[in-house]
Design an enzyme around this catalytic site. Structure first.
Site, mmCIF file in Angstrom:
data_model
loop_
_atom_site.group_PDB
_atom_site.id
_atom_site.type_symbol
_atom_site.label_atom_id
_atom_site.label_comp_id
_atom_site.label_asym_id
_atom_site.label_seq_id
_atom_site.Cartn_x
_atom_site.Cartn_y
_atom_site.Cartn_z
ATOM 1 N N SER A 179 43.434 56.424 -9.360
ATOM 2 C CA SER A 179 42.667 57.287 -8.471
ATOM 3 C C SER A 179 41.170 57.203 -8.777
ATOM 4 O O SER A 179 40.619 56.103 -8.854
ATOM 5 C CB SER A 179 43.200 58.719 -8.598
ATOM 6 O OG SER A 179 42.601 59.569 -7.650
ATOM 7 N N ASP A 398 49.623 55.791 0.821
ATOM 8 C CA ASP A 398 48.481 56.580 0.364
ATOM 9 C C ASP A 398 47.320 56.405 1.331
ATOM 10 O O ASP A 398 46.920 55.277 1.624
ATOM 11 C CB ASP A 398 48.078 56.119 -1.044
ATOM 12 C CG ASP A 398 46.769 56.728 -1.506
ATOM 13 O OD1 ASP A 398 46.476 57.872 -1.114
ATOM 14 O OD2 ASP A 398 46.047 56.066 -2.272
ATOM 15 N N HIS A 454 49.832 58.288 -3.497
ATOM 16 C CA HIS A 454 48.592 58.036 -4.228
ATOM 17 C C HIS A 454 48.816 57.763 -5.709
ATOM 18 O O HIS A 454 48.136 56.924 -6.297
ATOM 19 C CB HIS A 454 47.662 59.240 -4.042
ATOM 20 C CG HIS A 454 46.305 59.052 -4.623
ATOM 21 N ND1 HIS A 454 45.494 57.983 -4.306
ATOM 22 C CD2 HIS A 454 45.587 59.793 -5.513
ATOM 23 C CE1 HIS A 454 44.348 58.069 -4.971
ATOM 24 N NE2 HIS A 454 44.385 59.157 -5.708
#
Length: 477
Positions: A179, A398, A454
């Site tokens: 991330s 995602d 994600h």
């Protein structure tokens, strides 16, 4: 004699005299909620970094369950910024997770995770920067940080950790993260290579890096959300064509005086209003913010707090992912848990899965965190001239960091394709798609994880474990 062994002999006295003050570590044999003795070796502690070691970074170290001596050493940075390493440990790839079936509103039950990455690697999960998880600073000024300083402190942490754990100096070293830490991991990797070239001690056995759904170029990653939404059937062909033409493909920095563009962006926002960006297939939850800016770094999953989660309607029948996160708040804030983990009493007010005071908003400072890095593509380009292995993977559902954006910056590196796009399999089923690249001594493996969001290991633990096991073993996915 190997250089690292020479260094170890010369540094032993220095270590004993000067370094003991900076380290606090303890072996944890039992944990509240976990039945019996832990079937893996867990160490927790603090390492001081920065000026006068005013920043105290908390870590969880889990020794490889297979062969600690020969298996690689991986340090893992959770995203945010400001998300705790415990989040990745519990929900993604650590050796224990929540036993949802046997947990209630009291202290949650824990269960062994059969897909833990610690089956094939020694892993350090770190709460970074200060203000994340159990990490803290001794002065208010020391909480002030940014992407560059966070990376520098992480490198300092790693160097000191290896001084205190010299048995892992020979282990193949990998830097990992996901991330937002897609912007921090390359900085750490670059710091390590610079230190190696400068002859800094101890010499690190650097081998490469691992990144999951990584933020890499803030503009590209954000601008790609609309093309990705169209590609996934969330926007019609006519709407996408209209918004692309009217905004000239620039959705993030669209001219506010361009009326057709702004109207089309409003239509796009209406279509995507109730789509969870972390996984477009999952249900929309009332907990998530209704006032989202799609064309910014999405924070809808990190906005939860313990009080907000507890206030959710207990009689509701539909599940949403933040339901899982409530358990970590209850567990990590329990006094018996903090004592078992040897958390220093009085150093934090409350454990947060993600500290929103540091969360990213374009062009703004939140709390004590400044966002001073916009892109790390050039760092990746520089690594192509190193002896280095890289694994980049993306959950393909995602919309925070679309896989198409990641594929775009990888293509921009102009690497040689060693193995063309093809499916990879787990238990006879397509687990995703992969492509391999190289440039001299640099090798990059890219993989999508089919159906994952994600934080891919959270959604597809079996597939992601197979992926990392094969990659560490230098086998095709």
């Amino acid at each position: 004699m190997y250089p690292r062994l020479i260094w170890l002999k010369c540094a032993t006295l220095l270590l004993l005299v000067f370094c003991w003050k900076a380290l606090s570590h303890n072996v944890v044999e039992t944990l509240p909620g976990f039945p019996g003795k832990l079937p893996f070796r867990l160490e927790t502690g603090y390492i001081g970094v920065g000026e006068s070691e005013e920043v105290q970074l908390f870590y969880y170290f889990i020794e490889s369950e297979r062969n600690p001596k020969d298996d690689p050493l991986l340090i893992w940075l959770t995203g945010g910024p400001g998300c705790s390493g415990l989040s990745a440990l519990i929900y993604e790839m650590g050796p224990f997770t929540i036993d949802y079936a046997n947990s209630s509103g009291s202290l949650p039950a824990l269960v062994y995770n059969p897909y833990s990455w610690t089956k094939v690697a020694n892993i350090i999960y770190i709460d970074q920067p200060a203000g994340s998880g159990y990490s803290y600073a001794k002065t208010w000024e020391a909480y002030n940080t940014n992407d560059t300083l966070s990376a520098a402190y992480t490198y300092e942490f790693l160097r000191k950790w290896l001084i205190y754990h010299p048995q892992y100096l020979e282990s193949p070293l990998y830097i990992g993260g996901e991330s937002y830490c897609g912007l921090v991991v390359p900085l750490v990797v670059n710091n390590i290579y610079n230190a190696i070239e400068a002859g800094s001690q101890p010499p690190l056995n650097m081998k490469g890096y691992v990144q999951g759904n990584p933020a890499t170029n803030k503009y590209w990653d954000t601008n790609e959300k609309i093309p990705y939404a169209h590609r996934m059937g969330l926007l019609s062909d006519s709407l996408f064509k209209s918004v692309k033409e009217s905004c000239k493909g620039n959705y993030v920095h669209a001219d506010p005086n361009n009326v057709p563009c702004q109207k089309n962006l409003e239509r796009v926002a209406e279509c995507l209003d109730k789509i969870p960006t972390h996984n477009i297939l999952e249900p929309w939850c009332s907990l998530m913010s209704n006032k989202r800016d799609l064309l910014s770094w999405d924070s809808s999953f990190e906005e939860e707090t313990k009080d907000l989660l507890l206030s959710m309607n207990p009689s509701k029948t539909s599940w949403c992912r933040p339901d899982n996160y409530l358990y970590s708040y209850i567990w990590a804030n329990d006094i018996s848990v903090q004592k078992a983990l040897h958390v220093s009493e009085g150093t934090i007010k409350e454990w947060l899965r993600c500290n929103m005071s540091m969360h990213y908003r374009p062009g703004k400072q939140h709390g004590c965190y400044m966002f001073d890095v916009q892109s790390t593509v050039e760092y990746h380009r520089n690594f192509t001239h190193k002896h280095c292995r890289a694994l980049i993977f993306s959950g393909d559902h995602d919309m925070v960091v679309p896989h198409t954006s990641t594929e775009g910056w990888i293509d921009s590196l102009n690497l040689t394709v060693q193995s063309d796009w093809k499916p990879w399999f787990v238990e006879g089923q397509v687990a995703g798609y992969t492509e391999q690249y190289s440039h001299n001594d640099y090798q990059l493996t890219y993989a999508t994880v089919k159906g994952a969001g994600h934080t891919a290991p959270e959604y597809k633990p079996l597939q992601c474990f197979a992926m990392i096991e094969r990659w560490f073993s230098e086998l095709p996915l």
